[in-house]
Design an enzyme around this catalytic site. Structure first.
Site, PDB file in Angstrom:
ATOM      1  N   ASP A  59      -0.895  10.503  -1.491  1.00 27.01           N
ATOM      2  CA  ASP A  59      -0.409  10.602  -2.880  1.00 27.01           C
ATOM      3  C   ASP A  59      -0.573   9.349  -3.744  1.00 27.01           C
ATOM      4  O   ASP A  59      -0.285   8.237  -3.285  1.00 27.01           O
ATOM      5  CB  ASP A  59       1.098  10.882  -2.897  1.00 27.01           C
ATOM      6  CG  ASP A  59       1.530  11.926  -1.918  1.00 27.01           C
ATOM      7  OD1 ASP A  59       0.693  12.515  -1.240  1.00 27.01           O
ATOM      8  OD2 ASP A  59       2.748  12.144  -1.830  1.00 27.01           O
ATOM      9  N   ARG A 192      12.886  14.461  -1.077  1.00 24.85           N
ATOM     10  CA  ARG A 192      12.046  13.284  -1.289  1.00 24.85           C
ATOM     11  C   ARG A 192      11.342  13.237  -2.646  1.00 24.85           C
ATOM     12  O   ARG A 192      11.371  14.176  -3.410  1.00 24.85           O
ATOM     13  CB  ARG A 192      10.994  13.201  -0.188  1.00 24.85           C
ATOM     14  CG  ARG A 192      10.090  14.398  -0.038  1.00 24.85           C
ATOM     15  CD  ARG A 192       9.074  14.141   1.081  1.00 24.85           C
ATOM     16  NE  ARG A 192       8.279  15.295   1.412  1.00 24.85           N
ATOM     17  CZ  ARG A 192       8.612  16.214   2.299  1.00 24.85           C
ATOM     18  NH1 ARG A 192       9.743  16.114   2.967  1.00 24.85           N
ATOM     19  NH2 ARG A 192       7.818  17.248   2.529  1.00 24.85           N
TER      20      ARG A 192
HETATM   21  C1  FRU Z   1       2.977  14.766  -0.295  1.00 26.74           C
HETATM   22  C2  FRU Z   1       3.921  14.056   0.665  1.00 26.74           C
HETATM   23  C3  FRU Z   1       5.177  13.593  -0.038  1.00 26.74           C
HETATM   24  C4  FRU Z   1       5.628  12.455   0.829  1.00 26.74           C
HETATM   25  C5  FRU Z   1       4.317  11.826   1.219  1.00 26.74           C
HETATM   26  C6  FRU Z   1       4.307  11.204   2.583  1.00 26.74           C
HETATM   27  O1  FRU Z   1       1.653  14.704   0.109  1.00 26.74           O
HETATM   28  O2  FRU Z   1       4.232  14.903   1.746  1.00 26.74           O
HETATM   29  O3  FRU Z   1       6.143  14.607  -0.191  1.00 26.74           O
HETATM   30  O4  FRU Z   1       6.467  11.559   0.158  1.00 26.74           O
HETATM   31  O5  FRU Z   1       3.347  12.858   1.178  1.00 26.74           O
HETATM   32  O6  FRU Z   1       3.095  10.560   2.832  1.00 26.74           O
END
Ligand code: FRU
Length: 513
Positions: A59, A192
């Site tokens: 991300d 999250r």
């Molecule tokens: C989305 C995700 C988020 C998390 C991150 C962990 O791709 O699953 O929800 O914070 O990647 O790498």
């Protein structure tokens, strides 16, 4: 400056990277030799998209324009080209196009709430400093976990870090989470990716969640100071009117990476779930802080996930997304890199409240050579010209407009080395006027009677970002063996339906691998 990314290396990322050098484009850093040589020689590695110097990224995190520069952070694994051990990589840019890698911004703190990973978060400016809210994860006994996946039991808490240095390289983390647990009585399957914004004296924050038995949801919090947060209510959920068809039913699905922002007269919510990213536009009742979605859609139909927005220096709302790999884990692990950042897309709403996106004009500066079609050259003349067009080394941009007549047409991008399996096809069939088909899959578009189809493609190594009339986006990965390829174009159907076609060769953005 047109220096090939493969010709020299840039960037440090991760605690394990070796830091040296100040090469031609700025204070970048080189990697250990064998890895850098492999990456530099890899024709699949994009040349004008942002990606880490090596290893895995997912991300986009906390993009922000600060002290005259753009900062991009991203989920990053310093240990290799696979997901795990989440750190925050960091890059800086004058223009959202040319990037310089900076050292890793966040690493897990042993014994801290983020001991097992620094997940996704958002940056805002508060009292002259950049404040980041992010999700911290720590292994805990199953009863305390908010992520329970097989043997993995992780507690997600929301943490805060502050920086006031010019390049956002140094961060001070608060030792304790600012949100330590889900709302009282709520059983979650995920908790999250905080995303705060301000209205008047209050900070508000959306947080992605999955609620037991209900599925994906976006939780809303408020705070006066960003440190002490009060849970308000669910801002949006899977079971809301009209939202059920957004994702196949899965009571445990988590809506990840929410972003909520004003756009024109409306508010827009974006979130990601079940491998796709969605948008909703509607109104926010600021007294009750309730959101009333009116329109919804898919942000990108291809390999595109967990997008995040920011304001650019002119106040445009810019969307960034993680372009995922679409090949087996073993292949990208062996390649030594996985994932890249999309190009910046400018978001707007049309008169009906539908989300529209176009590439930020900043990307145009990469154009180094233009080939434009003379569409008045007659059927045969146009066909011959198309046969002569090339996107050299898989690195270019194509823009065409086509009239919608009673005849179908199909645009094809292919490599002469493999003309049997085209790289991408984009077609229109007048029997289905409300769609185009990309690689034979229908993508809805809504055009007025005399509107032409406008397709904009960005081809880079192993990725093609395609935007159609600003309404539909399709990000595609393609892989091949052997040296970098030149791409050719073909048009089936009447040449007279082509109103314009231009191909640009694009420059590489940096000198690294
Ligand atoms: C989305 C995700 C988020 C998390 C991150 C962990 O791709 O699953 O929800 O914070 O990647 O790498």
């Amino acid at each position: 400056m047109n220096i090939d990314r493969r010709t020299f290396l840039s960037g440090v990322c991760g605690a394990t990277a070796i830091s040296v050098v100040a090469p031609k484009l700025g204070s970048d850093v080189v990697l250990a030799a064998p890895l850098s040589v492999n990456l530099a020689a890899d024709p699949l590695r994009p040349q004008f998209h942002l990606l880490p110097p090596a290893n895995w990224m997912n991300d986009p995190n906390a993009p922000i324009f600060w002290k005259g520069k753009y900062h991009m952070f991203y989920q990053y694994n310093p240990d290799g080209a696979y997901w795990g051990n989440m750190h925050w990589g960091h890059a800086i840019s004058p223009d959202m196009v040319h990037w310089r890698h900076l050292p890793v911004a966040f690493s897990p703190t042993p014994g801290g709430p983020d001991a097992d990973g620094c997940f996704t978060g958002t940056a805002v400016v508060q009292e002259g400093k950049v404040v980041v809210l992010y999700t911290a994860v720590q292994s805990v006994p199953r009863a305390q976990a908010t992520i329970k996946e097989g043997i993995r039991n992780l507690r997600e808490t929301q943490c805060l870090a502050v920086s006031d240095d010019l390049e956002l390289k140094t961060w001070t983390k608060l030792p304790k989470p600012v949100i330590a647990r889900p709302p009282e009585g709520m059983q979650v399957s995920g908790f999250r990716d905080p995303s705060p914004w301000r209205i008047g004296d209050w900070w508000y924050m959306v947080l992605g969640a999955g609620i037991e038995g209900q599925g994906g949801a976006i939780l809303l919090y408020k705070s006066k100071d960003m440190r002490s947060w009060e849970y308000m209510h669910v801002l949006a959920r899977r079971n809301d009117e009209g939202m059920q068809d957004l994702s196949p039913f899965n009571p445990w699905d988590v809506w990840e990476c929410p972003d909520f922002f004003p756009l024109g007269e409306k508010y827009v919510l974006i979130f990601s779930t079940l491998r796709k990213s969605f948008w909703q536009s509607g109104t926010l009742d600021e007294r009750s802080m309730t959101f009333h979605p009116e329109r919804s859609g898919i942000l990108d139909y291809g390999s595109y996930y967990a997008p995040k927005t920011q304001l650019d220096k002119s106040g445009n709302r810019i969307l960034w997304g993680w372009i995922e790999e679409d090949r087996p884990l073993e292949e990208y692990k062996a390649a030594g890199w996985a994932g890249l950042m999309s190009l910046p897309r400018v978001l707007t709403l049309d008169a009906d409240g539908r989300l529209r996106s176009r590439m930020a004009g900043d990307v145009d500066q990469l154009r180094v050579r233009k080939q434009a079609l003379d569409v008045l050259a007659g059927e045969e003349g146009v066909r011959r010209q198309i046969e002569g067009l090339r996107v050299g080394q898989c690195r270019g941009e194509i823009l065409f407009t086509a009239r919608r007549t009673s005849e179908p047409f199909e645009f094809t991008l292919f490599s002469p080395a493999d003309s049997e399996s085209p790289c991408l096809t984009l077609g229109y069939d007048p029997r289905f006027p409300a769609q185009v088909s990309i690689d034979d899959r229908p993508v809805p578009i809504a055009l007025s009677d005399d509107e032409k189809i406008e397709a904009h493609l960005y081809i880079d190594g192993s990725v093609i970002e395609t935007l159609v009339n600003g309404q539909a986006a399709w990000t595609k990965r393609f892989y091949y063996h052997g040296p970098a390829r030149d791409m050719c174009l073909a048009w089936s159907g009447k040449m007279s339906s082509l109103a314009s076609l231009t191909v640009w060769q694009l420059a590489a953005i940096s000198a690294g691998p």
